[in-house]
Design a protein around this motif. Structure first.
Motif, PDB file in Angstrom:
ATOM      1  N   MET A  41    -119.970 -38.579 -16.853  1.00 45.59           N
ATOM      2  CA  MET A  41    -118.647 -39.078 -17.239  1.00 45.59           C
ATOM      3  C   MET A  41    -118.435 -40.497 -16.708  1.00 45.59           C
ATOM      4  O   MET A  41    -118.561 -40.752 -15.516  1.00 45.59           O
ATOM      5  N   LYS A  42    -118.124 -41.408 -17.631  1.00 44.06           N
ATOM      6  CA  LYS A  42    -117.905 -42.810 -17.254  1.00 44.06           C
ATOM      7  C   LYS A  42    -116.405 -43.112 -17.237  1.00 44.06           C
ATOM      8  O   LYS A  42    -115.694 -42.808 -18.194  1.00 44.06           O
ATOM      9  N   ILE A  43    -115.953 -43.705 -16.143  1.00 43.82           N
ATOM     10  CA  ILE A  43    -114.526 -43.986 -15.987  1.00 43.82           C
ATOM     11  C   ILE A  43    -114.307 -45.465 -15.696  1.00 43.82           C
ATOM     12  O   ILE A  43    -115.039 -46.073 -14.901  1.00 43.82           O
ATOM     13  N   PHE A 103    -113.023 -39.159  -7.806  1.00 46.26           N
ATOM     14  CA  PHE A 103    -113.880 -38.969  -8.982  1.00 46.26           C
ATOM     15  C   PHE A 103    -115.339 -39.283  -8.640  1.00 46.26           C
ATOM     16  O   PHE A 103    -116.247 -38.530  -8.983  1.00 46.26           O
ATOM     17  N   GLU A 104    -115.530 -40.410  -7.975  1.00 40.46           N
ATOM     18  CA  GLU A 104    -116.884 -40.837  -7.608  1.00 40.46           C
ATOM     19  C   GLU A 104    -117.559 -39.765  -6.749  1.00 40.46           C
ATOM     20  O   GLU A 104    -118.709 -39.398  -6.986  1.00 40.46           O
ATOM     21  N   MET A 116    -111.929 -32.768 -16.852  1.00 44.00           N
ATOM     22  CA  MET A 116    -112.063 -33.856 -15.877  1.00 44.00           C
ATOM     23  C   MET A 116    -111.295 -33.528 -14.596  1.00 44.00           C
ATOM     24  O   MET A 116    -111.779 -33.743 -13.485  1.00 44.00           O
ATOM     25  N   ALA A 117    -110.069 -32.997 -14.758  1.00 41.20           N
ATOM     26  CA  ALA A 117    -109.233 -32.678 -13.606  1.00 41.20           C
ATOM     27  C   ALA A 117    -109.873 -31.612 -12.722  1.00 41.20           C
ATOM     28  O   ALA A 117    -109.764 -31.645 -11.491  1.00 41.20           O
ATOM     29  N   MET A 118    -110.575 -30.663 -13.385  1.00 41.85           N
ATOM     30  CA  MET A 118    -111.213 -29.579 -12.629  1.00 41.85           C
ATOM     31  C   MET A 118    -112.263 -30.088 -11.658  1.00 41.85           C
ATOM     32  O   MET A 118    -112.635 -29.386 -10.715  1.00 41.85           O
ATOM     33  N   LYS A 119    -112.761 -31.290 -11.890  1.00 38.56           N
ATOM     34  CA  LYS A 119    -113.711 -31.871 -10.940  1.00 38.56           C
ATOM     35  C   LYS A 119    -113.020 -32.162  -9.604  1.00 38.56           C
ATOM     36  O   LYS A 119    -113.657 -32.269  -8.565  1.00 38.56           O
ATOM     37  N   LEU A 120    -111.693 -32.344  -9.657  1.00 41.36           N
ATOM     38  CA  LEU A 120    -110.972 -32.793  -8.465  1.00 41.36           C
ATOM     39  C   LEU A 120    -110.195 -31.689  -7.756  1.00 41.36           C
ATOM     40  O   LEU A 120    -110.090 -31.687  -6.534  1.00 41.36           O
TER      41      LEU A 120
END
Lengths: 252, 252
Positions: free
Chosen positions: B1-3, B19-20, B141-145
């Motif tokens: 995933m690119k942000i 995120f990183e 994406m949020a679940m990553k955090l």
């Protein structure tokens, strides 16, 4: 160490249990209603009494943990006591106990609830005593419960009590108002709990004035107006919003 | 995933780092001042830019974490973007991003400070998206955090933001006022910190209205008058004391 616990409410219960767990001997629990005294006494293996004439004359500490209004009255009924008599109130003068030879104050600066156990190592104890000797004795007793021991005279203790009203009673009320706002919009209080925790954690090693955030402190008029508009159907909340926003601006 | 991270302030910094750390790739950090972009970019191995024309067109997520007033302006300068563009503001309508094909909101309901690291598992993320597909993508994406993910539309998000002002900004201000009271009397703020923590802990599994204590809720007029008297030399504090005590009485 022998202790008589006068009272069976929230503070009495938490302190009596903490003392008992830390090696002191609670010999009696007094309450105006015997059934209340009995409930606490049973938990800590003490004698329950409802007549102050029956109080053991040979204890080391008499812990008066009753409502502020009742302290003087209870004290008057205690006769021929040699041990140290203390009350646990933030808002009551030590001299209400001046009829005793040895007296002082043992004020726990913490909020207690019946359901929730509390670890006394997080309870600051503010002590006052009528003599230096009694202060030393109270300090030794307090050390059984917590390392957070402070010598605080009556005037300062009263100030501390007011500050505690701001930091605890009023803060909890703001939690309640935020819950009201959420409820009206079918949002769960759960959403705010992490924010509430972090807000308290932040000032554990910072001063609140150094970590203030939000629209008021940055004078973000657009957001403030928007919020006031959102609260217009609850004028009571809108008024508090305005008052506290103004207070933040003034405190910058 | 690119942000791509648009912004380099408090929220941008915490989110970009989170995120990183959780496996996403922050490819660029934009700030109006290159030196600010550089500071954050260096920490997370991204490219720093100060010209929005240089923004990578092929990222999955464009995280606009700038001041509320600047969101619309920044959005206007972003061209030919296919990824999802989100802002992170509690008080800003999602439709400010309606010029994009894919857009939404990624609002962290938490207080951030530059100095203090925060574990994102304690940060509720309130999501909104222009399509169901984009909502699903944002949720992934949020679940990553964090596990604390909520779908919250603009109107409710604004309400949440106001409630957050009560539970965080105003609460912190009350901490500050209690500090003022202590300071005037040479008492250390340290004394109140355990009480502040316990007050927040108490409502983690209770509702604030069920654990309210203090003179106002039990209508202890004597103590209230005494406190008002103690605050008479600081009329500003006395007024807040009266207002909030009355509000507590009314809320019973």
């Amino acid at each position: 160490m022998k202790i008589v616990c006068i009272g069976s409410g929230n503070v009495a219960t938490h302190m009596a249990k903490a003392f008992e767990e830390n090696g002191a001997d609670i010999v009696q629990v007094w309450s105006r209603e015997l059934v209340n005294a009995q409930a606490l006494a049973n938990e800590i293996g003490a004698q329950a009494i409802s007549d102050l004439k029956l109080v053991d004359k040979y204890a080391d500490l008499y812990l008066i943990a009753v409502k502020d209004d009742a302290i003087a009255k209870v004290a008057k009924e205690l006769k021929e006591i040699n041990g140290i008599v203390v009350h646990t109130s933030g808002a009551t003068d030590m001299e209400v106990l001046a009829g005793f030879k040895n007296y002082g104050v043992f004020y726990p600066l913490q909020t207690f609830s019946k359901q929730q156990p509390i670890d006394f190592i997080h309870v600051p104890l503010c002590l006052e005593a009528n003599t230096e000797e009694n202060m030393s004795a109270l300090q030794l007793m307090a050390m059984k419960l917590t390392p957070l021991i402070y010598e605080v005279e009556t005037k300062k203790r009263e100030v501390l009590h007011v500050a505690g009203v701001f930091a605890n009673n009023f803060v909890n009320h703001l939690y309640q108002l935020s819950h009201q706002i959420l409820k009206k919009n079918d949002l769960d209080f759960e959403l705010l709990r992490p924010l509430i925790m972090e807000t308290a954690v932040k000032v554990q090693d910072a001063l609140p004035e150094d970590v203030q955030t939000g629209p008021a402190v940055r004078n973000d008029k657009k957001t403030i107006l928007k919020h006031e508009e959102l609260l217009k159907r609850t004028p009571h909340l809108q008024e508090i919003y305005k008052n506290l926003s103004n207070s933040i601006k003034k405190s910058k």
